[in-house]
Scaffold this active site. Structure first.
Site, PDB file in Angstrom:
ATOM      1  N   LYS A  78      34.328  37.441  41.458  1.00 38.09           N
ATOM      2  CA  LYS A  78      34.271  38.452  40.406  1.00 38.09           C
ATOM      3  C   LYS A  78      34.108  37.804  39.041  1.00 38.09           C
ATOM      4  CE  LYS A  78      39.331  38.622  39.978  1.00 38.09           C
ATOM      5  NZ  LYS A  78      40.510  39.456  39.731  1.00 38.09           N
TER       6      LYS A  78
ATOM      7  N   ASP B 202      37.064  53.288  38.281  1.00 37.29           N
ATOM      8  CA  ASP B 202      36.280  52.534  39.249  1.00 37.29           C
ATOM      9  C   ASP B 202      34.836  53.002  39.312  1.00 37.29           C
ATOM     10  OD1 ASP B 202      36.756  50.416  40.949  1.00 37.29           O
ATOM     11  OD2 ASP B 202      38.306  51.485  42.054  1.00 37.29           O
TER      12      ASP B 202
ATOM     13  N   CYS C 169      38.049  51.799  46.608  1.00 39.74           N
ATOM     14  CA  CYS C 169      36.801  51.441  47.285  1.00 39.74           C
ATOM     15  C   CYS C 169      36.641  51.981  48.710  1.00 39.74           C
ATOM     16  CB  CYS C 169      36.562  49.932  47.242  1.00 39.74           C
ATOM     17  SG  CYS C 169      38.012  48.914  47.140  1.00 39.74           S
TER      18      CYS C 169
ATOM     19  N   ARG D 253      50.419  50.842  43.380  1.00 40.95           N
ATOM     20  CA  ARG D 253      50.644  49.480  43.871  1.00 40.95           C
ATOM     21  C   ARG D 253      52.103  49.115  43.643  1.00 40.95           C
ATOM     22  NH1 ARG D 253      45.253  46.365  41.421  1.00 40.95           N
ATOM     23  NH2 ARG D 253      43.729  47.807  42.327  1.00 40.95           N
TER      24      ARG D 253
ATOM     25  N   HIS E 112      31.391  52.101  42.162  1.00 36.97           N
ATOM     26  CA  HIS E 112      30.811  51.290  43.225  1.00 36.97           C
ATOM     27  C   HIS E 112      29.301  51.505  43.206  1.00 36.97           C
ATOM     28  CE1 HIS E 112      35.036  51.954  44.465  1.00 36.97           C
ATOM     29  NE2 HIS E 112      34.948  50.652  44.664  1.00 36.97           N
TER      30      HIS E 112
ATOM     31  N   HIS F 253      31.785  46.311  42.966  1.00 33.13           N
ATOM     32  CA  HIS F 253      32.945  47.063  42.471  1.00 33.13           C
ATOM     33  C   HIS F 253      33.052  46.727  40.987  1.00 33.13           C
ATOM     34  CE1 HIS F 253      34.873  47.046  46.646  1.00 33.13           C
ATOM     35  NE2 HIS F 253      34.028  46.032  46.729  1.00 33.13           N
TER      36      HIS F 253
ATOM     37  N   GLN G  89      42.457  54.045  37.804  1.00 31.12           N
ATOM     38  CA  GLN G  89      41.452  52.993  37.734  1.00 31.12           C
ATOM     39  C   GLN G  89      40.091  53.655  37.517  1.00 31.12           C
ATOM     40  OE1 GLN G  89      41.263  50.474  41.244  1.00 31.12           O
ATOM     41  NE2 GLN G  89      41.467  48.673  39.956  1.00 31.12           N
TER      42      GLN G  89
END
Length: 637
Positions: free
Chosen positions: A465, A384, A335, A364, A386, A511, A382
């Site tokens: 979320k 992802d 992000c 991570r 946005h 997100h 990921q």
């Protein structure tokens, strides 16, 4: 008289001093038989709790998560009692024994090394204790009373736990027959409630999870209300073991894990086929839904992570490096990079919603003990996206995102349920912003008519979320898709757009991920399909099997025709019997085997054997190719 409000809003009166269990018996005998625990004003309690005034009371059965928790926690105590009976009070020191998802465990300090035969003996003794139907009695005690009791018993771990409790903490103990344990509860009313149980395994576990402490022996088990449910669960576990993605990943040559990189998976050519097909499909769907794809760097300066809040709220999960004497972090999330892309130009309200998607590799730090195949890794891609939008567009964009999720998950034959995760303790932002964001997600779910459960305190540190939990072919659930509403990150990065009034305004951001992690999603699909992927995903879609060397040229002629049309096809031209080749193709879970011999060569056709089917069908080559191409195009299951 006390007024009791039930879950359905009905109000009943009851004399103060009545236990919840007696109150339930007066309501319904059938409910009383199924009741395991209760919630009083939102707090889970024993059914023996005395009603002392007006309350909201929910009766919990095995259908409720907290009801299952109480039953399985009681099963852990029964197991500890059984171990004490069999191996002697003085030879066994008790540590902790909580309920966990799908079962329970208890940690023991004892010299005798437990094995599978011991588990059978302990399970047999547990069933005796269940049959004795011992009342499980709660007692509140002072700190000193608890210390005196457990010191006298030589229970050093219980004494340590008591000493670590706050000075003003209420201490409770539970007794069943000759067994007493330190415990906050709640528990079922008697041992007889635990009608179906099974001990599953024994493993080592450090006291309090610290490798500097003593290694204890942990027994895992599970418990159900009915034997039929336990049998079904054990059958599912047996099926799950056959589907283990680590086992199938090796057998099908999809991926590997190495000591040189714990938690960093290596994808082989077969695995890359599946991965690339998933990415191609992701791009196809996102183009259709109006997304643009971006790519942001893996390593970015510390200042960026301080601005985003990750440096303060997520640092223990990140990896770091230095460049030119300055601190940099390897991104754990995509992000902040997406924020910088947005900031490269001034946007107008006409540009919004702006949907930016990224297949970003993130890293991570996971504890080594938590690593598990592709399901829990240290680097993953990921998927992802946005979405930057006007406040008036929030619900519409959430609905469109769920539409996208519906399309993707249905393609794989997966269903889901939704959970709304609310503000965690370690969060940024004001109460007002969190309430606004949480209500926006609630409204979107309710207006859609989508049932959901609330997962208190499990939101991201920057916003609430919706989590989408997928159900696979044997009934297990996996958390994959997420929609996070964020009003804080646009503030931190000073994101703006020019409104109709010509002034600068703050956008709202979503997100969201569909696969969640491509690696983990592949692991889920391996287990969901038991390695037998539909044709569009299968690493090898067709295996051509010539009966002997005489038909090898014809086999390669067919292969070239298929290969030129994009079909993933191989020829097994080994000098082996045809029966062996067919079995090998079945073991490798190839969707279609084509057998060619004298008849096929003479008639210029093929004999087709579909995976899992025993009969072979003769057909025209072009007909087979056209049918297969349609199956691939439609992504048929």
């Amino acid at each position: 008289m006390a007024k009791i409000t039930l879950k359905d809003g009905a109000v009943r009166e009851v004399a103060e001093g009545t236990t919840v269990l007696d109150f339930v018996k007066n309501l319904s005998n059938s409910l009383a038989k199924k009741a395991l625990a209760c919630k009083i004003d939102g707090e889970t309690r024993d059914l023996t709790t005395v009603i002392d005034g007006d309350h909201q009371i929910d009766i919990l059965t095995f259908e409720d998560a907290d009801g299952r928790w109480a039953l399985r926690h009681s099963a852990a105590h029964i197991m500890a009692q059984a171990v004490k009976r069999l191996y002697g009070d003085k030879n066994v020191k008790l540590a902790i024994g909580p309920a966990i998802d799908n079962g329970f465990y208890y940690d023991f300090d004892m010299d005798h090394q437990l094995n599978n035969e011991d588990l059978l003996k302990i399970e047999k003794e547990m069933k005796k204790i269940v049959k004795e139907n011992l009342p499980i009695v709660r007692k509140e005690v002072t700190r000193q009373e608890a210390l005196d009791f457990f010191n006298a018993q030589g229970e050093i771990y219980k004494v340590e736990l008591i000493n670590d409790l706050p000075e003003d903490a209420m201490i409770t103990m539970y007794t069943q027959g000759d067994f007493t344990d330190l415990c906050a509860g709640p528990h079922v009313v008697s041992t007889g409630k635990v009608k179906a149980l099974k001990l599953q395994s024994v493993a080592g576990a450090y006291w309090r999870g610290n490798e500097k402490n003593k290694m204890l022996q942990r027994i895992y088990g599970t418990a159900f209300e009915k034997q039929a449910d336990l049998d079904a669960y054990l059958k599912m576990l047996e099926e799950a073991a056959k589907r283990d993605h680590r086992k199938l990943g090796k057998e099908l040559d999809l991926f590997s894990l190495h000591e040189e990189g714990p938690g960093f998976p290596f994808f082989h050519p077969n695995g890359m086929v599946i991965r690339n097909e998933l990415i191609n499909y992701w791009r196809e769907v996102h183009r259709k839904f109006g997304y643009q794809e971006i790519k942001t760097p893996m390593i970015l300066n510390r200042k960026l992570w301080e601005t985003s809040g990750h440096w303060d709220h997520y640092k223990e999960n990140m990896y770091f490096t230095k460049i030119d004497g300055e601190d940099y972090a390897i991104k754990p999330m995509n992000c902040p990079g997406g924020m910088l892309v947005y900031l490269t130009q001034q946007h107008s309200y006409r540009d919004l919603p702006l949907r930016l998607g990224e297949l970003g590799l993130v890293h991570r730090h996971e504890l080594s003990g938590a690593l598990h195949g592709l399901m829990r890794v240290r680097n993953f891609t990921q998927d992802d996206a946005h979405i930057f939008m006007l406040p008036s567009q929030i619900e519409g964009e959430i609905q469109k995102t769920i539409d996208l999720f519906d399309q993707v998950y249905s393609t794989f034959g997966l269903t889901y349920h939704a959970e709304l995760s609310t503000r965690p303790d370690d969060s940024m932002g004001s109460d007002e912003v969190w309430e606004l964001a949480t209500n926006a997600l609630k409204n979107a779910l309710e207006h859609r008519g989508l049932k959901y459960v609330i997962n208190e305190g499990d939101g991201a540190f920057y916003g609430p979320k919706i989590d989408f939990h997928l159900t696979d072919s044997i009934g297990r659930t996996w958390q994959c898709g997420t929609i996070q509403l964020d009003m804080l990150m646009p503030e931190k990065f000073d994101l703006t757009y020019i409104g109709e009034d010509g002034q600068k305004h703050r956008p709202v951001m979503i997100h969201r991920v569909v696969y969640g992690s491509i690696e983990r999603f592949i692991g889920i699909l391996i287990e969901n399909y038991a390695g037998a992927f539909p044709a569009w995903l299968a690493p090898v879609q067709v295996k051509i099997l010539p009966i002997s060397d005489k038909y090898t040229d014809y086999a390669y002629e067919i292969k070239r025709k298929m290969f030129d049309l994009g079909i993933r096809v191989e020829v097994d031209d080994r000098n082996e019997k045809i029966g062996y080749k067919i079995r090998e193709a079945q073991v490798k879970k190839v969707p279609y085997s084509i057998i060619v011999g004298e008849n096929e060569l003479e008639n210029k056709n093929i004999s087709v054997r579909k995976r899992r089917e025993k009969e072979t069908v003769t057909m025209d080559t072009d007909t087979f190719i056209n049918n297969l191409l349609e199956e691939i195009k439609t992504k048929a299951q």
